[in-house]
Design an enzyme around this catalytic site. Structure first.
Site, short mmCIF file in Angstrom:
data_model
loop_
_atom_site.label_atom_id
_atom_site.label_comp_id
_atom_site.label_asym_id
_atom_site.label_seq_id
_atom_site.Cartn_x
_atom_site.Cartn_y
_atom_site.Cartn_z
N ASP A 62 0.80 -1.22 0.00
CA ASP A 62 0.00 0.00 0.00
C ASP A 62 0.84 1.28 0.00
O ASP A 62 0.29 2.37 0.22
CB ASP A 62 -0.95 0.00 1.21
CG ASP A 62 -2.14 -0.93 1.00
OD1 ASP A 62 -2.68 -0.93 -0.12
OD2 ASP A 62 -2.52 -1.65 1.93
N ASP A 92 -6.81 -4.94 -4.16
CA ASP A 92 -6.45 -3.56 -3.83
C ASP A 92 -5.18 -3.12 -4.55
O ASP A 92 -4.97 -1.92 -4.80
CB ASP A 92 -6.22 -3.41 -2.32
CG ASP A 92 -7.26 -4.08 -1.45
OD1 ASP A 92 -7.69 -5.19 -1.81
OD2 ASP A 92 -7.61 -3.53 -0.40
#
Length: 381
Positions: free
Chosen positions: A102, A160
């Protein structure tokens, strides 16, 4: 977007929402000081700026809000607050072992946004450092980027990642080094092969053999169960594949984005364009997730940039319907209370105190979508 594809009433609605946004966000920027918000409880943002929480995956989105508002309004308070947040992340670059996939969410919205808008060289270096860390996670045997750390998750990928790999496309654009974009394409291809189902629904997690890249399992992740359809995962895929098309021009990514988009649109039609947390969840209890709707709206507007005129109105209209439904039902415009978009849901099986709450990335995507429709945004991705 070219000429507007909505009527005068919708244009008036957009302008009214923008006016409310400018009032609300100016008050939040002043009130937040040096917080890094995640969830607002009783109208007050919490704070993830401590070193023990600094590497949390959502921490870049407040910076993204600040830079989007700075670009739209040219008010210096947003830039000043965004720069202070950006500097906090230097600690994470030094302590890189705690970072995960991320980093795209974290540095695209802070350093890369700063560099794109101001040309700041320190911001550029931070962004490239983060891109190198993300590229360094690539597993050349299985040909994928593992999402998280830990020996028990060494073969896990999650949908994601499609929203993190634009950091790698940017790094290639910025340096001319093709390796970053090559890794991004490998990840997009792996997600397309493993996560996207024929009907346009998606797995959240795919557990792969780290040596071969073959699928071993697909646990529920943040959705209801394995084989269900976690709505924010759908939104990650919808927007993420559209962005991979923007950066590569490869038709298979646009086709994937459209397939997921059609599944998403068909799923929200039956709930008056208010997205459920999982499109295959039980009928009772009813859990929603506004963050999925806001991200999907941005993705629909991205698809509209890349299709013929006769298709554009379909995607723009769907985005507007989702945004209007959520604004009518789920927005808090009180400038004395933190957060705009309510009814976020981090995961289907999350704790009750984290269900149907305002979450920072919901606000980010809602703001991006509104600014995009008004041609006041800039591309963070």
């Amino acid at each position: 977007m070219g000429e507007t594809m909505w009527n005068e009433r919708q244009q008036q609605w957009l302008e009214e929402v923008y006016e409310k946004l400018t009032v609300k966000m100016a008050a939040e920027c002043e009130r937040a000081k040096d917080k890094i918000p995640y969830i607002a409880r009783n109208g007050v943002f919490d704070d993830h700026s401590g070193k023990d929480q600094l590497n949390f995956w959502t921490n870049g989105f407040w910076g993204g809000i600040l830079w989007q508002m700075y670009h739209a309004t040219e008010q210096e308070c947003y830039k000043e607050a965004a720069r202070r947040l950006e500097a906090k992340f230097d600690y994470l670059l030094d302590e890189y072992i705690r970072l995960h996939h991320d980093v795209g969410f974290m540095w695209l919205h802070t350093a890369v946004a700063d560099y794109r808008l101001t040309g700041d060289e320190t911001a550029r270096k931070r962004g490239l450092h983060a891109a190198a860390l993300l590229a360094g996670r690539f597993n050349p045997a299985g040909r994928f980027i593992p999402a998280w750390n830990g020996e028990d998750r060494i073969g896990w990928i999650i949908i994601d990642s499609m929203m993190n790999i634009p950091l790698l496309y940017w790094a290639t654009d910025e340096t001319g080094d093709p390796r970053f974009a090559m890794i991004a394409r490998e990840q997009a291809d792996k997600e397309l092969a493993m996560a996207v189902r024929p009907d346009g629904s998606c797995n959240h997690i795919c557990c792969l053999d780290p040596m071969t890249g073959e699928m071993l399992d697909n646990p529920a992740g943040q959705g209801y169960e394995s084989g269900s359809s976690w709505s924010r995962g759908q939104a990650w895929a919808l927007y993420g594949f559209a962005l991979s098309y923007r950066h590569t021009g490869e038709q298979k990514y646009l086709d994937a984005a459209k397939r997921v988009a059609h599944y998403f649109i068909s799923s929200v039609v039956r709930t008056d364009f208010l997205p459920l947390c999982d499109f295959r969840q039980p009928s009772d209890p009813v859990y929603y997730d506004s963050t999925a709707g806001a991200c999907a709206a941005c993705g629909l507007l991205e698809i509209a940039e890349h299709v013929p005129m006769l298709e554009k109105t379909f995607y723009v209209d769907a985005a507007l319907r989702i945004l209007q439904a959520m604004e009518s039902n789920w927005c808090d415009w009180d400038p004395d209370r933190d957060s705009v978009l309510q009814m976020g849901n981090a995961a289907y099986h999350d704790r009750p105190d984290q269900r149907h709450v305002p979450i920072i990335y919901g606000d980010y995507f809602f703001i991006e979508a509104i600014l995009r429709l008004l041609k006041k945004d800039f591309l963070i991705w």
